[in-house]
Write a protein that holds these residues in place. Sequence first.
Motif, short mmCIF file in Angstrom:
data_model
loop_
_atom_site.label_atom_id
_atom_site.label_comp_id
_atom_site.label_asym_id
_atom_site.label_seq_id
_atom_site.Cartn_x
_atom_site.Cartn_y
_atom_site.Cartn_z
N UNK A 48 11.27 6.22 -3.16
CA UNK A 48 10.48 7.43 -3.34
C UNK A 48 9.79 7.88 -2.06
N UNK A 49 9.29 6.95 -1.28
CA UNK A 49 8.55 7.32 -0.07
C UNK A 49 9.43 7.39 1.17
N UNK A 50 10.68 6.90 1.08
CA UNK A 50 11.59 6.94 2.22
C UNK A 50 11.25 5.96 3.32
N UNK A 51 10.57 4.87 2.95
CA UNK A 51 10.14 3.89 3.96
C UNK A 51 10.92 2.58 3.86
N UNK B 152 5.23 -1.59 7.85
CA UNK B 152 6.23 -0.53 7.70
C UNK B 152 7.08 -0.48 8.95
N UNK B 153 8.38 -0.67 8.76
CA UNK B 153 9.31 -0.73 9.89
C UNK B 153 9.78 0.66 10.29
N UNK B 154 10.05 1.50 9.28
CA UNK B 154 10.61 2.82 9.55
C UNK B 154 10.33 3.73 8.36
N UNK C 188 0.83 -1.20 0.00
CA UNK C 188 0.00 0.00 0.00
C UNK C 188 0.87 1.26 0.00
N UNK C 189 0.59 2.15 -0.96
CA UNK C 189 1.30 3.42 -1.03
C UNK C 189 2.69 3.33 -1.64
N UNK C 190 3.10 2.15 -2.06
CA UNK C 190 4.46 1.99 -2.60
C UNK C 190 4.61 2.70 -3.94
N UNK C 191 5.81 3.25 -4.18
CA UNK C 191 6.08 3.96 -5.43
C UNK C 191 7.31 3.44 -6.16
N UNK C 192 8.39 3.11 -5.41
CA UNK C 192 9.64 2.69 -6.04
C UNK C 192 10.36 1.71 -5.11
N UNK D 178 10.03 -1.36 4.64
CA UNK D 178 8.94 -2.28 4.90
C UNK D 178 9.48 -3.66 5.30
N UNK D 179 8.60 -4.47 5.84
CA UNK D 179 8.96 -5.84 6.15
C UNK D 179 7.83 -6.78 5.75
N UNK D 180 8.21 -8.01 5.49
CA UNK D 180 7.23 -9.05 5.23
C UNK D 180 7.55 -10.25 6.13
N UNK D 181 6.54 -10.76 6.80
CA UNK D 181 6.70 -11.96 7.62
C UNK D 181 5.32 -12.57 7.85
N UNK D 182 5.25 -13.88 7.72
CA UNK D 182 4.01 -14.62 8.02
C UNK D 182 2.80 -14.08 7.26
#
Length: 293
Positions: free
Chosen positions: A163-166, A177-179, A142-146, A168-172
């Motif tokens: 682009x968004x400066x974020x 969003x981590x940071x 969600x909200x991802x750009x690059x 993210x993480x994926x698990x289970x």
Amino acid sequence: MKIYLKQLFLGVATAAVLYGCSPQKTEEVVEETVAETKTPTLTLLWETADSLFTNESVLFDDATGTIYVSNIEGQDPLQKDGKGSIAIISKEGKILNPAWVTGLDAPKGMAISKGKLYVTNIDELVEIDIASAQVSNTWKVEGAEFLNDVAAHNGTIYFTDMNTGKVHSYADGAIATVSEGHASINGIAVSADGTIFGLDGSGLKKWNADGTATVINSNVTGGDGLVILGDGNFIASRWQGEIWFANDSTQTLMLDTKAAESNTADIGYNAAEKIVYVPTFFKNKVAAYKLDY
């Protein structure tokens, strides 16, 4: 007088013997000093054929020795055209399978966890089952750009959005969003103890236990690929054509290919043999370099 000369001769001989023993210790000290101040270098080993079109990332699998290459196969890293692919090359630089997985858009960073290859694909995270070479799942972010670089640690996949400066993480089965607040963040790596490191506009930074981030080198800014060497040392690449050896106090430019218009995108690393794999993007080939430091 004869006795005096004899004593003088014995004294000189003894001094010569003692003097003759001393240079060995001096040489050892010099050798140790040289080793401590050795300049890190990269030496070209090989290049693939120039048929890996717009290759953005290289990943070396320590477990199998397989080298994966993500290919955008176009000029636009944000175009959803289904032309993107993952190739496999050998440790000798031969292209073994140029189309191991196809049908992606603009694949970039990669990481492996539990038999799956995870790849960012503009605004989604793609999971590929390595055994079958088939896409096994896709998660829209969600909200991802690059979406760009990827790292894995203990079953969790971390990935950046430039682009968004974020981060993210994926698990289970869940994306989080981590940071955030990291301008132009790209390269990401996770150490054995779970510490996250990243490259953004402010430099090389690490994440603290409380979730905040600290810049540990403000000179290596805008980096693309990031490798943790250990003992506080890192390799960082800049897409424009630079590869740096860096730590919290110094940085050394080991490779500069800007004049040749050869990019240095998201690098891969063979730790056992100290080999850096460099995707050259528009030059359409991967180059391997021996690291000496």
